[in-house]
Every structure is written in C-alpha cells, then in structure tokens.
Motif scaffolding. Structure first.
Motif, PDB file in Angstrom:
ATOM      1  N   LYS A 247      42.601  57.590  39.664  1.00 13.67           N
ATOM      2  CA  LYS A 247      41.455  56.793  40.099  1.00 13.67           C
ATOM      3  C   LYS A 247      41.869  55.784  41.177  1.00 13.67           C
ATOM      4  CE  LYS A 247      41.514  53.260  36.466  1.00 13.67           C
ATOM      5  NZ  LYS A 247      40.727  52.588  35.422  1.00 13.67           N
ATOM      6  N   GLU A 248      43.036  56.006  41.784  1.00 13.22           N
ATOM      7  CA  GLU A 248      43.476  55.120  42.867  1.00 13.22           C
ATOM      8  C   GLU A 248      42.464  55.116  44.011  1.00 13.22           C
ATOM      9  OE1 GLU A 248      45.988  52.339  44.784  1.00 13.22           O
ATOM     10  OE2 GLU A 248      45.928  53.050  42.713  1.00 13.22           O
ATOM     11  N   PHE A 249      41.765  56.255  44.211  1.00 17.39           N
ATOM     12  CA  PHE A 249      40.769  56.311  45.286  1.00 17.39           C
ATOM     13  C   PHE A 249      39.655  55.299  45.030  1.00 17.39           C
ATOM     14  CE2 PHE A 249      38.931  59.134  42.148  1.00 17.39           C
ATOM     15  CZ  PHE A 249      37.558  59.000  42.299  1.00 17.39           C
ATOM     16  N   VAL A 250      39.349  55.029  43.746  1.00 15.33           N
ATOM     17  CA  VAL A 250      38.347  54.013  43.422  1.00 15.33           C
ATOM     18  C   VAL A 250      38.902  52.619  43.729  1.00 15.33           C
ATOM     19  CG1 VAL A 250      36.981  52.946  41.588  1.00 15.33           C
ATOM     20  CG2 VAL A 250      37.246  55.424  41.648  1.00 15.33           C
ATOM     21  N   ARG A 251      40.173  52.390  43.343  1.00 17.25           N
ATOM     22  CA  ARG A 251      40.794  51.090  43.626  1.00 17.25           C
ATOM     23  C   ARG A 251      40.810  50.814  45.132  1.00 17.25           C
ATOM     24  NH1 ARG A 251      44.854  53.281  40.189  1.00 17.25           N
ATOM     25  NH2 ARG A 251      44.624  52.624  38.017  1.00 17.25           N
ATOM     26  N   GLN A 252      41.156  51.834  45.921  1.00 16.23           N
ATOM     27  CA  GLN A 252      41.204  51.651  47.372  1.00 16.23           C
ATOM     28  C   GLN A 252      39.815  51.340  47.935  1.00 16.23           C
ATOM     29  OE1 GLN A 252      43.891  51.308  49.212  1.00 16.23           O
ATOM     30  NE2 GLN A 252      45.157  51.647  47.398  1.00 16.23           N
ATOM     31  N   TRP A 253      38.777  51.999  47.404  1.00 20.57           N
ATOM     32  CA  TRP A 253      37.403  51.736  47.829  1.00 20.57           C
ATOM     33  C   TRP A 253      37.040  50.288  47.527  1.00 20.57           C
ATOM     34  CZ3 TRP A 253      32.800  50.370  45.326  1.00 20.57           C
ATOM     35  CH2 TRP A 253      31.626  50.569  46.052  1.00 20.57           C
ATOM     36  N   LEU A 254      37.432  49.822  46.333  1.00 20.90           N
ATOM     37  CA  LEU A 254      37.136  48.440  45.940  1.00 20.90           C
ATOM     38  C   LEU A 254      37.886  47.441  46.829  1.00 20.90           C
ATOM     39  CD1 LEU A 254      37.257  48.913  42.069  1.00 20.90           C
ATOM     40  CD2 LEU A 254      35.220  48.354  43.408  1.00 20.90           C
ATOM     41  N   ILE A 255      39.151  47.740  47.123  1.00 17.25           N
ATOM     42  CA  ILE A 255      39.940  46.855  47.994  1.00 17.25           C
ATOM     43  C   ILE A 255      39.273  46.740  49.364  1.00 17.25           C
ATOM     44  CG2 ILE A 255      42.137  46.647  49.251  1.00 17.25           C
ATOM     45  CD1 ILE A 255      43.504  47.833  46.728  1.00 17.25           C
ATOM     46  N   GLU A 256      38.803  47.886  49.880  1.00 10.32           N
ATOM     47  CA  GLU A 256      38.113  47.883  51.177  1.00 10.32           C
ATOM     48  C   GLU A 256      36.842  47.040  51.133  1.00 10.32           C
ATOM     49  OE1 GLU A 256      37.422  51.968  52.104  1.00 10.32           O
ATOM     50  OE2 GLU A 256      39.567  52.445  52.257  1.00 10.32           O
TER      51      GLU A 256
END
Length: 318
Positions: A247-256
């Motif tokens: 779910k790192e792709f979700v974390r990256q979306w949130l960071i963005e």
C-alpha cells in the motif's frame, strides 16, 4: 462507497467484549474464542482514512489465512477457522505489546530514516553507502511498540524492550526466532510467485496455556512490502523506482497531498474514482501474492452475510 463494511455492531452468543483496531474488529466470546472481522477501512501513517475500499477486508483476510496455513508447520498460530471471506476465528491470546518488524531491504520507513542521516534503526546499525531499496547484508529486526487506534507506533530497540520489561528475554528470543523463520518462508513463497518480500511485520500472543503463537495478519499488502523480482537489479543499477506490491502507493498519494499523519494534518478525502483504483490495486496484490484469481464475495448485504456465517459456524461447534 456502497458495498463496503467500515464498522460492525454484532452481538454473538456468549459475546464478552469488542475491540476495534485500525482495520480489524475483534469480538471476544466465551471459552477463549476470538472472532476477527477484517473491515474495508484503510489505514496509512497509523491514521484511518475517511472512506472504505471495496473488497479490501476480504483480500486481507484471505491472504492472511492462506499464509497462516502455509506457515503453520514452522510457527504455531491462533487460527481455527475462516467461515466468511472477511472473518477469521481462533484462540484468544494475550498479545505481546510489540510488533516484530523485519526488513530485508532498505525501503519505506527505513529509507526515510536513512535519508535523514540516521544509521541506527531500533538499535540495529545500517551500513554506509546504501541506496534506497538496496538489500541489507542480512535481514534486520526493527521492532515497534503497538499503538491504539489513531496513535503512531514507535520504533524501539531490543535493549529497551527488555529493559522496560515489555517482553521477557526468554520470550523475546522466541519472537526473534519465529520472526526470522516466517520471513524466510515468506521470502520463499514470494520467490515462487516472482516477487521479493521486502519487509513485513508479525504480531504474536500467548494462548491461555502459555504457548507463543502468531496472531493477526501475515504477508498481506497492509503488513508487508513486495517488489517484482523481474527487473529489480536493473532498476537499482539505474536508480529507478522499484515496481512494488504494497500500500506504499497510497502513502505516496497521501504525501503528494501533503499528509503524513502528523499532528494538525487532516487526511484528504479520496474520490470514488481513486477508491476504485485502490480496490483494483488490492485485487492485483491478492492475485500476485497468492498466485490465484480473486473471487469477489457477495456484497449485497455484507453485514447480514458475515453475521449469518459466523452464527452458523458457532452453532456447528456447540
């Protein structure tokens, strides 16, 4: 969204209490029976997102129960039955108040700490000269203290765990041994499916008769990070981002979106289109991790389905 389950309010025969975690809801029944329901809630940076993800609970539960079955010969676990796609039933255990995080590669949290100049994580040294997603010479165990819903888990060293009496030295040695055995088996399972198990966490508890067993989830995309093995070396050599399953792709979306779960930050609301994308990614994760097609459960009325299947199982055991 429709057809998701983000909260439950059941009352089963012999029910004693309910605990609601970030993603799972645990019903304690008489005779040391636990009913664990995987909801469709999504947690990132230890914060629960505002909307649920269709089929996420089913995916996590079915991966976890499958992986427990594939590792029970090396490490005992709490699981007795999975009578519903979202449900696991097993023995009530007293959880250890640490999560056993093990990392084969310098990714995620370890990489973020490394970029800040830190070379010791949870009392464990990390070699100089590493790049993000490089493989460690040997897997490292970097424990975290367990947090209640909405609180951040905290890094902690083996030394501090023992010093603070969180876990006895004898028990902690078993936790370390089990963690390394599970990670080795998980790495072998992943390799057969063209994946690299990058890092993961395990949780353990003691049964009423004092036996240490694996509890909660194992090798799911919520608790683990996977890379695709094909092209890993080439991407590292070129300094490219690794293609991963987690779910790192979700974390990256949130960071963005400017969110990392820090104080004062509010989780951004995901659009229905993005939620559909996340759901599809979770299905992709399931199929790659298990090597089997994902079969969507009937979500016409998830609560009724879950309650009926659990009740039928309990009656069959009476």
């Amino acid at each position: 969204m429709k057809n998701t389950i983000t909260d439950t309010n059941f009352n089963f025969p012999g029910q004693k209490s309910v605990y609601k975690g970030k993603v799972r809801e645990v019903y304690e029944l008489e005779d040391d029976v636990l009913v664990m329901i995987a909801t469709d809630r999504l947690s990132a940076f230890d914060v629960v997102m505002p909307k649920g993800i269709p089929f996420k609970g089913q995916i996590l539960n079915q991966i976890a129960t499958k992986m427990m079955d594939e590792t029970k010969d090396i490490v005992p676990n709490w699981l007795k039955a999975a009578p519903d796609p979202n449900v696991a039933i097993g023995i009530k255990c007293e959880p250890f108040k640490v999560e056993m995080v093990i990392r084969g590669y310098m990714s995620g949290h370890a990489a973020r700490e490394y970029k800040l100049g830190k070379r010791i994580l949870c009392g464990v040294p990390m070699p100089e000269g590493m790049k993000e997603n490089d493989k460690f010479p040997e897997p490292i165990i970097t424990p975290a203290t367990k947090a209640e819903m909405g609180d951040h888990d905290e890094d902690i060293s083996r030394e501090h765990i023992l010093k603070r009496g969180i876990v006895s030295e004898a028990d902690y040695s078993i936790l370390e041994d089990y963690t390394r055995k599970l990670f080795k088996r998980g790495t072998e399972i992943a390799a057969r499916r063209g994946l690299i198990l990058v890092d993961t966490k395990y949780e353990f508890g003691k049964t009423p008769d004092g036996k240490i067993v694996l509890i909660d989830e194992i090798h799911t995309p919520d608790s683990s990070r996977y890379f695709y093995a094909e092209g890993y070396k080439e991407r590292q050599e070129k300094g490219e981002t690794q293609k991963q399953l987690s779910k790192e792709f979700v974390r990256q979306w949130l960071i963005e979106k400017g969110f990392q779960g820090l104080e004062g930050q509010k989780a951004p609301v995901m659009s229905d289109d993005y939620i559909h994308t996340v759901s599809e990614r979770y299905i992709e994760l399931y199929e790659n991790i298990t090597g089997t097609p994902f079969v969507k459960a009937d979500v016409t009325n998830i609560e009724d389905r879950i309650e009926r299947n659990i009740t039928d199982y309990l009656k069959s055991q009476a």
